[in-house]
Design a protein around this motif. Structure first.
Motif, PDB file in Angstrom:
ATOM      1  N   ALA A   1      -1.558  -2.246  -9.484  1.00 47.02           N
ATOM      2  CA  ALA A   1      -1.759  -3.581 -10.046  1.00 47.02           C
ATOM      3  C   ALA A   1      -1.831  -4.618  -8.927  1.00 47.02           C
ATOM      4  O   ALA A   1      -0.798  -5.040  -8.388  1.00 47.02           O
ATOM      5  CB  ALA A   1      -0.615  -3.920 -11.004  1.00 47.02           C
ATOM      6  N   PRO A   2      -3.043  -5.047  -8.523  1.00 44.98           N
ATOM      7  CA  PRO A   2      -3.186  -6.060  -7.467  1.00 44.98           C
ATOM      8  C   PRO A   2      -2.527  -7.376  -7.876  1.00 44.98           C
ATOM      9  O   PRO A   2      -2.570  -7.774  -9.048  1.00 44.98           O
ATOM     10  CB  PRO A   2      -4.711  -6.224  -7.348  1.00 44.98           C
TER      11      PRO A   2
ATOM     12  N   GLU B   1      -3.471 -10.343  -7.377  1.00 48.32           N
ATOM     13  CA  GLU B   1      -4.394 -11.358  -7.888  1.00 48.32           C
ATOM     14  C   GLU B   1      -4.674 -11.195  -9.377  1.00 48.32           C
ATOM     15  O   GLU B   1      -5.153 -12.128 -10.041  1.00 48.32           O
ATOM     16  CB  GLU B   1      -5.708 -11.355  -7.102  1.00 48.32           C
ATOM     17  N   GLU B   2      -4.354 -10.007  -9.931  1.00 48.46           N
ATOM     18  CA  GLU B   2      -4.540  -9.806 -11.367  1.00 48.46           C
ATOM     19  C   GLU B   2      -3.279 -10.168 -12.155  1.00 48.46           C
ATOM     20  O   GLU B   2      -3.181  -9.930 -13.359  1.00 48.46           O
ATOM     21  CB  GLU B   2      -4.959  -8.361 -11.636  1.00 48.46           C
ATOM     22  N   LYS B   3      -2.306 -10.718 -11.451  1.00 48.07           N
ATOM     23  CA  LYS B   3      -1.096 -11.307 -12.034  1.00 48.07           C
ATOM     24  C   LYS B   3      -0.301 -10.335 -12.922  1.00 48.07           C
ATOM     25  O   LYS B   3      -0.031 -10.629 -14.101  1.00 48.07           O
ATOM     26  CB  LYS B   3      -1.452 -12.574 -12.811  1.00 48.07           C
ATOM     27  N   PRO B   4       0.084  -9.182 -12.387  1.00 50.24           N
ATOM     28  CA  PRO B   4       0.998  -8.322 -13.133  1.00 50.24           C
ATOM     29  C   PRO B   4       2.359  -9.012 -13.257  1.00 50.24           C
ATOM     30  O   PRO B   4       2.779  -9.761 -12.362  1.00 50.24           O
ATOM     31  CB  PRO B   4       1.091  -7.068 -12.255  1.00 50.24           C
TER      32      PRO B   4
ATOM     33  N   THR C   1       0.009  -5.970  -1.105  1.00 47.16           N
ATOM     34  CA  THR C   1      -0.979  -6.681  -1.935  1.00 47.16           C
ATOM     35  C   THR C   1      -0.989  -6.221  -3.398  1.00 47.16           C
ATOM     36  O   THR C   1      -1.789  -6.725  -4.183  1.00 47.16           O
ATOM     37  CB  THR C   1      -2.400  -6.492  -1.363  1.00 47.16           C
ATOM     38  N   TYR C   2      -0.138  -5.295  -3.749  1.00 50.59           N
ATOM     39  CA  TYR C   2      -0.156  -4.782  -5.123  1.00 50.59           C
ATOM     40  C   TYR C   2       1.180  -4.115  -5.470  1.00 50.59           C
ATOM     41  O   TYR C   2       2.002  -3.809  -4.611  1.00 50.59           O
ATOM     42  CB  TYR C   2      -1.282  -3.753  -5.298  1.00 50.59           C
TER      43      TYR C   2
ATOM     44  N   PHE D   1       0.900  -5.604 -17.717  1.00 49.98           N
ATOM     45  CA  PHE D   1      -0.315  -5.627 -16.892  1.00 49.98           C
ATOM     46  C   PHE D   1      -1.529  -5.558 -17.810  1.00 49.98           C
ATOM     47  O   PHE D   1      -1.598  -4.711 -18.704  1.00 49.98           O
ATOM     48  CB  PHE D   1      -0.317  -4.457 -15.919  1.00 49.98           C
ATOM     49  N   ASN D   2      -2.448  -6.494 -17.598  1.00 55.88           N
ATOM     50  CA  ASN D   2      -3.626  -6.607 -18.466  1.00 55.88           C
ATOM     51  C   ASN D   2      -3.230  -6.729 -19.936  1.00 55.88           C
ATOM     52  O   ASN D   2      -3.857  -6.154 -20.826  1.00 55.88           O
ATOM     53  CB  ASN D   2      -4.563  -5.412 -18.280  1.00 55.88           C
TER      54      ASN D   2
END
Length: 228
Positions: free
Chosen positions: A207-208, A210-213, A191-192, A177-178
């Motif tokens: 981790a939403p 949309e942030e592509k975890p 959603t996460y 993630f990130n």
């Protein structure tokens, strides 16, 4: 291993000569003698005939027979307890005598080389490793180089990873993630993802989608390597 002396004891107790037992089984006296002295062993069909003549289980003629006979008479709950106890005894024996422990080959990666392999290869092999009395299908073995899974999995142990398409809530996964790889218990919401650490010195992460975890793989086993 077939125990011929058990056959001999049964035959004598039933007051049967080798000739008479051979007649009942439709084999020669020599065959009976060879079975009793360990020069040969009966075929599966003959073993079943012997068991029928003496009204015993075929397992009676093997060294593990007594244990298996007792095991089969236990209810499922007690069978499970017996297996757990036997596994505990075996593990204790191995701790007391590491030289007797079976060693299995495996290839390990550190995190950097593992992520490089994922990026460079579209085909990942699968392996089966025998460890801790089971066979475990895995695809990568990783050294634990931090304390994020302590105390459950100490630093220095090897974790076995298998790629999974579906997330099973509460199971341990390697996630990214990130840009940061980490081991966490994963819970999927609408959603996460919720990434929960084992070691409470680390933070829970939300981790939403949309942030592509990325969910890389599930931990399917771990073990402490045995020094050569």
């Amino acid at each position: 291993m077939f125990l011929g002396e058990r056959l001999k004891d049964l035959r004598i107790n039933k007051k049967l000569s080798q000739d008479k037992l051979g007649s009942l089984l439709e084999v020669s006296k020599v065959a009976i003698s060879n079975w009793e002295t360990g020069k040969s062993v009966p075929s599966e069909a003959n073993l079943e005939r012997i068991a029928k003549v003496f009204d015993v289980d075929v397992h009676y003629f093997y060294s593990y027979g007594e244990l298996l006979t007792i095991f089969n008479k236990l209810n499922p709950a007690l069978q499970g307890r017996l297996i757990e106890y036997a596994a505990t005894m075996l593990k204790q024996q191995e701790l007391n005598n590491p030289a007797s422990t079976t060693k299995y080959p495996y290839k390990t990666y550190n995190m950097d080389s593992f992520l490089e392999t994922l990026n460079d290869s579209s085909k990942v092999p699968s392996f089966t490793l025998n460890y801790d009395y089971t066979k475990t299908l895995y695809q990568f073995a990783l050294w634990m180089q931090d304390d994020s899974l302590e105390p459950e999995i100490p630093m220095g142990e090897v974790v076995l990873l298998k790629f999974e398409n579906e997330v099973e809530d509460g199971k341990l996964y390697l996630v990214v993630f990130n840009g940061q790889p980490m081991f966490r218990r994963v819970y999927k919401h609408s959603t996460y993802y919720k990434f929960v650490p084992i070691n409470n010195k680390y933070d829970t992460i939300f981790a939403p989608f949309e942030e592509k975890p990325e969910i890389i793989g599930k931990i399917v086993g771990h073990f402490k390597p045995i020094e050569k």
